[in-house]
Design a protein around this motif. Structure first.
Motif, PDB file in Angstrom:
ATOM      1  N   HIS A 125      65.378  85.148  -5.337  1.00 31.71           N
ATOM      2  CA  HIS A 125      64.807  83.883  -5.815  1.00 31.71           C
ATOM      3  C   HIS A 125      65.761  82.714  -5.611  1.00 31.71           C
ATOM      4  CE1 HIS A 125      62.642  81.031  -8.337  1.00 31.71           C
ATOM      5  NE2 HIS A 125      63.737  80.868  -9.065  1.00 31.71           N
ATOM      6  N   THR A 126      67.045  82.931  -5.883  1.00 34.54           N
ATOM      7  CA  THR A 126      68.015  81.817  -5.846  1.00 34.54           C
ATOM      8  C   THR A 126      68.746  81.699  -4.516  1.00 34.54           C
ATOM      9  OG1 THR A 126      69.795  83.215  -6.720  1.00 34.54           O
ATOM     10  CG2 THR A 126      68.425  82.031  -8.332  1.00 34.54           C
ATOM     11  N   GLY A 127      68.820  82.787  -3.753  1.00 35.30           N
ATOM     12  CA  GLY A 127      69.633  82.786  -2.545  1.00 35.30           C
ATOM     13  C   GLY A 127      71.119  82.761  -2.849  1.00 35.30           C
ATOM     14  N   ARG A 128      71.506  83.195  -4.033  1.00 30.27           N
ATOM     15  CA  ARG A 128      72.905  83.162  -4.474  1.00 30.27           C
ATOM     16  C   ARG A 128      73.411  84.585  -4.742  1.00 30.27           C
ATOM     17  NH1 ARG A 128      72.234  78.723  -9.369  1.00 30.27           N
ATOM     18  NH2 ARG A 128      71.342  76.997  -8.139  1.00 30.27           N
ATOM     19  N   PRO A 129      74.745  84.786  -4.723  1.00 26.84           N
ATOM     20  CA  PRO A 129      75.280  86.138  -4.927  1.00 26.84           C
ATOM     21  C   PRO A 129      75.794  86.438  -6.334  1.00 26.84           C
ATOM     22  CG  PRO A 129      76.955  84.762  -3.928  1.00 26.84           C
ATOM     23  CD  PRO A 129      75.741  83.878  -4.110  1.00 26.84           C
TER      24      PRO A 129
END
Length: 434
Positions: A125-129
């Protein structure tokens, strides 16, 4: 005749020592809050299969649903041939989850698998790790969930290295001098020194820590986390694996704080003893992964889904949310009376939310110094006295009570009497040894 001793010899020869058992008795049968071992001895169950049996052993409504499903089919793999119990249960949980945002639900098999999928969904959803968790938290024994877990022994020892981009913050524990402000000061340092909040996909927190010692997340903490996550676009995940399904007097413990998480993970008492876990989340977040990115061969077993529908029926018809609150008050009052005695093991902090109740054993009256040896001895003595009891906590000195919410009043009182006797027995033995 089969005995506990003979079965333990076989167990040690056939199964790895890493699969430890809290007791040396083997179950033969169980009903509601009582269990009998293979030698016919009766126990009152204050462990509840580690929080799995809020509706008791073999709840009639659960067993009825399961038997009806067994007569239809046991497995198709939902991703191959779907079935109505999965959809019906998802509909029910979407409607029951806190908040007005439209929800969708995924079913898997274990609590750890639910957390793994919640992190996958948040990252998609966020494209973050990045993921932030809390000291003392427990989220499972898989590789990712071990990394999230905030306790080394026995869950992480010898199993590293763990996945990157996982960070831990102190969990507020007023009895031990850790405040909500301390948590947010650590958050500020984390965002300055280790990771930009724009790289954080999720914050995962237990509204009441399970293995960490039944520490209750303050309402202020959860509300401030909700505000922070909204500000930075971070997915807030409530891990309700142990605190869910009525244990705290609400269906989900996070409801006490009046917030709406982005994702809730659940398992344990969801299906009353049958393997099932769920990930309930805001629909737009849950739809982030591509088709085929979620699922599993046994995920959302038709037997487990049927059992969970029986659990919801049992909670509603038995008014178990109200029952949980009543039981919690009764247990805490009794433990406070026990703690006031001068002829029992010293008891420190006593805490609980609904029937999710725990107390700490300490070295001396008025001290907060943990006494893990006393906790271990108490569980062993309780077993001798006919009570199944579990310890927990970062320092292994916390005694937790997870008695089924369906336990009859006389059985609950009998179990509390066994607990009191065990605390007294050990204190007498300690004095005699001195």
């Amino acid at each position: 005749m089969t005995t506990n001793d003979s079965l333990n010899v076989r167990r040690q020869a056939a199964t790895p020592r890493g699969v430890a058992t809290a007791t040396t008795v083997f179950a033969e049968r169980a009903e509601n809050a009582e269990l009998w071992d293979v030698e016919g001895r009766r126990f009152i169950d204050f462990a509840g299969g580690i929080g799995v049996l809020n509706t008791g052993h073999r709840n009639p409504l659960v067993m009825q649903r399961v038997n009806e499903q067994l007569d239809r089919f046991t497995h198709t793999a939902y991703q191959v041939v779907p079935y109505e119990p999965y959809v019906e249960l998802a509909e029910r949980l979407n409607a029951l989850a806190p908040g007005n945002t439209p929800k969708k639900t995924l079913f898997v098999t274990s609590g750890a698998e639910a957390i793994e999928n919640a992190i996958k969904i948040a990252r998609a959803h966020t494209g973050r790790p990045g993921v932030i968790a809390f000291s003392g938290g427990f989220h499972g024994r898989t590789h990712m969930t071990m990394g999230l877990t905030g306790k080394v022994v026995p869950y992480k020892k010898g199993f590293g290295p763990f996945p990157g981009e996982i960070y831990h913050l102190p969990f507020p524990m007023p009895a031990h001098g850790v405040t909500v402000d301390d948590t947010f000061k650590a958050m500020d340092r984390l965002f300055k020194a280790d990771i930009d909040p724009a790289r954080v996909a999720a914050i995962v927190i237990e509204p009441v820590q399970g293995e960490g010692g039944f520490h209750i997340a303050p309402t202020e903490l959860l509300q401030r986390l909700r505000t922070l996550c909204d500000e930075h676009g971070i997915v807030l995940i409530a891990d309700e694996v142990q605190s869910g399904f009525g244990r705290t007097g609400k269906l989900f413990a996070v409801e006490h704080a009046g917030i709406e998480p982005d994702i809730i993970t659940t398992a344990k008492s969801l299906a009353g003893g049958f393997p099932l876990a769920g990930v309930i989340g805001k629909a737009d977040i849950m739809d982030a992964p591509e088709p085929g990115g979620l699922g599993g061969t046994y995920g959302g077993s038709p037997i487990g889904c049927a059992a969970a529908l029986g659990v919801l029926q049992a909670i509603e018809e038995g008014k178990l949310l109200e029952r949980s609150t009543e039981m919690g008050k009764r247990m805490i009052a009794r433990i406070n009376r026990i703690a006031a005695r001068n002829d029992v093991l010293p008891i420190g902090d006593i805490r609980g939310l609904g029937a999710m109740v725990a107390f700490e054993l300490v070295k001396a009256p008025g001290s907060m110094e943990p006494d893990p040896d006393a906790a271990k001895a108490l569980c062993a003595r309780a077993l001798e006295n006919g009570l199944l009891l579990l310890s927990c906590g970062v320092y292994a000195n916390v005694i937790r009570i997870l008695v089924p919410l369906t336990a009859e009043d006389n059985v609950l009182e009998e179990g509390l009497g066994m607990l009191e006797k065990s605390l007294s027995d050990l204190a007498v033995g300690r004095v005699a040894a001195e």
